[in-house]
Design a protein around this motif. Structure first.
Motif, PDB file in Angstrom:
ATOM      1  N   SER A 156       0.837  -1.200   0.000  1.00 10.02           N
ATOM      2  CA  SER A 156       0.000   0.000   0.000  1.00 10.02           C
ATOM      3  C   SER A 156       0.867   1.243   0.000  1.00 10.02           C
ATOM      4  N   ILE A 157       0.582   2.148  -0.922  1.00  7.03           N
ATOM      5  CA  ILE A 157       1.330   3.387  -1.025  1.00  7.03           C
ATOM      6  C   ILE A 157       0.932   4.312   0.114  1.00  7.03           C
ATOM      7  N   GLY A 158       1.903   5.005   0.659  1.00  4.53           N
ATOM      8  CA  GLY A 158       1.639   6.004   1.686  1.00  4.53           C
ATOM      9  C   GLY A 158       1.820   5.502   3.098  1.00  4.53           C
ATOM     10  N   GLU A 159       1.960   4.217   3.285  1.00  8.68           N
ATOM     11  CA  GLU A 159       2.199   3.697   4.620  1.00  8.68           C
ATOM     12  C   GLU A 159       3.691   3.720   4.906  1.00  8.68           C
ATOM     13  N   ASP A 160       4.036   3.890   6.149  1.00  7.18           N
ATOM     14  CA  ASP A 160       5.437   3.858   6.539  1.00  7.18           C
ATOM     15  C   ASP A 160       5.885   2.408   6.496  1.00  7.18           C
ATOM     16  N   GLU A 161       6.642   2.071   5.455  1.00  6.95           N
ATOM     17  CA  GLU A 161       6.984   0.682   5.185  1.00  6.95           C
ATOM     18  C   GLU A 161       7.849   0.038   6.257  1.00  6.95           C
ATOM     19  N   TYR A 162       8.575   0.830   7.016  1.00  2.00           N
ATOM     20  CA  TYR A 162       9.548   0.256   7.928  1.00  2.00           C
ATOM     21  C   TYR A 162       9.028   0.155   9.353  1.00  2.00           C
ATOM     22  N   SER A 163       7.917   0.828   9.661  1.00  4.87           N
ATOM     23  CA  SER A 163       7.360   0.721  11.000  1.00  4.87           C
ATOM     24  C   SER A 163       6.103  -0.136  11.017  1.00  4.87           C
ATOM     25  N   TYR A 164       5.568  -0.432   9.865  1.00  3.98           N
ATOM     26  CA  TYR A 164       4.331  -1.199   9.742  1.00  3.98           C
ATOM     27  C   TYR A 164       4.663  -2.623   9.329  1.00  3.98           C
ATOM     28  N   VAL A 165       4.106  -3.590  10.022  1.00 10.33           N
ATOM     29  CA  VAL A 165       4.299  -4.988   9.653  1.00 10.33           C
ATOM     30  C   VAL A 165       3.034  -5.438   8.930  1.00 10.33           C
ATOM     31  N   PRO A 166       3.106  -5.594   7.607  1.00  8.21           N
ATOM     32  CA  PRO A 166       1.911  -5.946   6.841  1.00  8.21           C
ATOM     33  C   PRO A 166       1.493  -7.391   7.049  1.00  8.21           C
ATOM     34  N   SER A 167       0.212  -7.650   6.780  1.00 10.68           N
ATOM     35  CA  SER A 167      -0.244  -9.032   6.807  1.00 10.68           C
ATOM     36  C   SER A 167       0.349  -9.752   5.600  1.00 10.68           C
ATOM     37  N   SER A 168       0.308 -11.052   5.618  1.00  9.37           N
ATOM     38  CA  SER A 168       0.948 -11.821   4.542  1.00  9.37           C
ATOM     39  C   SER A 168       0.286 -11.599   3.192  1.00  9.37           C
ATOM     40  N   ASN A 169      -0.975 -11.166   3.167  1.00 10.12           N
ATOM     41  CA  ASN A 169      -1.660 -10.927   1.894  1.00 10.12           C
ATOM     42  C   ASN A 169      -1.446  -9.516   1.369  1.00 10.12           C
ATOM     43  N   ASN A 170      -0.924  -8.638   2.195  1.00 10.56           N
ATOM     44  CA  ASN A 170      -0.794  -7.231   1.841  1.00 10.56           C
ATOM     45  C   ASN A 170       0.668  -6.848   1.614  1.00 10.56           C
ATOM     46  N   THR A 171       1.482  -7.781   1.166  1.00  4.31           N
ATOM     47  CA  THR A 171       2.895  -7.495   0.964  1.00  4.31           C
ATOM     48  C   THR A 171       3.235  -7.451  -0.523  1.00  4.31           C
ATOM     49  N   ILE A 172       4.333  -6.805  -0.804  1.00  6.16           N
ATOM     50  CA  ILE A 172       4.837  -6.779  -2.177  1.00  6.16           C
ATOM     51  C   ILE A 172       5.152  -8.202  -2.633  1.00  6.16           C
ATOM     52  N   SER A 173       5.669  -9.001  -1.736  1.00  2.00           N
ATOM     53  CA  SER A 173       6.004 -10.383  -2.048  1.00  2.00           C
ATOM     54  C   SER A 173       4.770 -11.171  -2.495  1.00  2.00           C
ATOM     55  N   ALA A 174       3.662 -11.017  -1.783  1.00  2.40           N
ATOM     56  CA  ALA A 174       2.429 -11.735  -2.138  1.00  2.40           C
ATOM     57  C   ALA A 174       1.929 -11.294  -3.515  1.00  2.40           C
ATOM     58  N   GLU A 175       1.993 -10.001  -3.789  1.00  2.00           N
ATOM     59  CA  GLU A 175       1.554  -9.505  -5.101  1.00  2.00           C
ATOM     60  C   GLU A 175       2.464 -10.022  -6.213  1.00  2.00           C
ATOM     61  N   ALA A 176       3.756 -10.085  -5.951  1.00  2.00           N
ATOM     62  CA  ALA A 176       4.698 -10.588  -6.958  1.00  2.00           C
ATOM     63  C   ALA A 176       4.413 -12.050  -7.275  1.00  2.00           C
ATOM     64  N   ARG A 177       4.108 -12.841  -6.252  1.00  2.00           N
ATOM     65  CA  ARG A 177       3.789 -14.254  -6.481  1.00  2.00           C
ATOM     66  C   ARG A 177       2.504 -14.399  -7.309  1.00  2.00           C
ATOM     67  N   LYS A 178       1.515 -13.544  -7.050  1.00  2.00           N
ATOM     68  CA  LYS A 178       0.262 -13.587  -7.823  1.00  2.00           C
ATOM     69  C   LYS A 178       0.507 -13.191  -9.279  1.00  2.00           C
TER      70      LYS A 178
END
Length: 182
Positions: A151-173
């Motif tokens: 998600s754009i606009g979130e502080d990427e380094y202080s926020y721990v995303p859920s496994s479905n909301n990560t760049i990695s999950a989108e790349a796999r899809k």
């Protein structure tokens, strides 16, 4: 963004050599800045920081060349020259540990989705080399994007995303979608 627009202006007016000069100057400037950070700069307590982005915590990664490559890649994808456009987009994220973020991923993903759309409608074909580049890039993004929010606009380094909301999950899809079309 200004340098990226300048490069696009040069490309659109068939002055690619001038765009290459600007890009090489930016690349040299970034390399010099990174080597200065690696050899001379340190944090306030006298030790070098070792953050997840590979640089000092108080210094954001240099993204000028990355943005230029993303903009140029997007331009070529828009003109249906996906082979060159996707190559530029892939190049823009290297090294992934420094340049992959929700912002850079957003623009990269936009080009990949445009390619998937055209491929699914059989409006374009791409070379095997381009397909291989896409797969390699998606594998690397899946590896380095595990703790980065998509998600754009979130502080990427202080926020721990859920496994479905990560760049990695989108790349796999996206990789799965490319494999289905291949």
């Amino acid at each position: 963004a200004v340098l990226a627009n300048l490069c696009v202006s040069f490309i659109l007016s068939d002055q690619n050599d001038k765009a290459e000069v600007v890009m090489s100057l930016v690349e040299r400037a970034e390399e010099m800045a990174m080597s200065r950070n690696d050899h001379g700069d340190s944090s306030e307590n006298g030790t070098k920081s070792n953050s997840s982005t590979g640089g000092n915590d108080d210094k954001p990664p240099l993204l000028h060349l990355s943005i230029i490559n993303l903009v140029i890649g997007t331009l070529y994808c828009q003109k249906n020259n996906f082979d060159f456009g996707i190559a530029m987009v892939c190049k823009s994220l290297e090294p992934y540990e420094h340049r992959l973020s929700s912002d850079t991923w957003h623009y990269c993903k936009t080009c990949l989705l445009a390619l998937l759309d055209k491929l699914s409608k059989q409006m374009v074909t791409v070379s095997d080399e381009t397909t291989s580049q896409v797969m390699d890039m998606l594998n690397a993004v899946a590896k380095f994007g595990t703790n980065l929010s998509s998600s754009i606009g979130e502080d990427e380094y202080s926020y721990v995303p859920s496994s479905n909301n990560t760049i990695s999950a989108e790349a796999r899809k996206l990789k799965l979608a490319f494999l289905r079309l291949a």
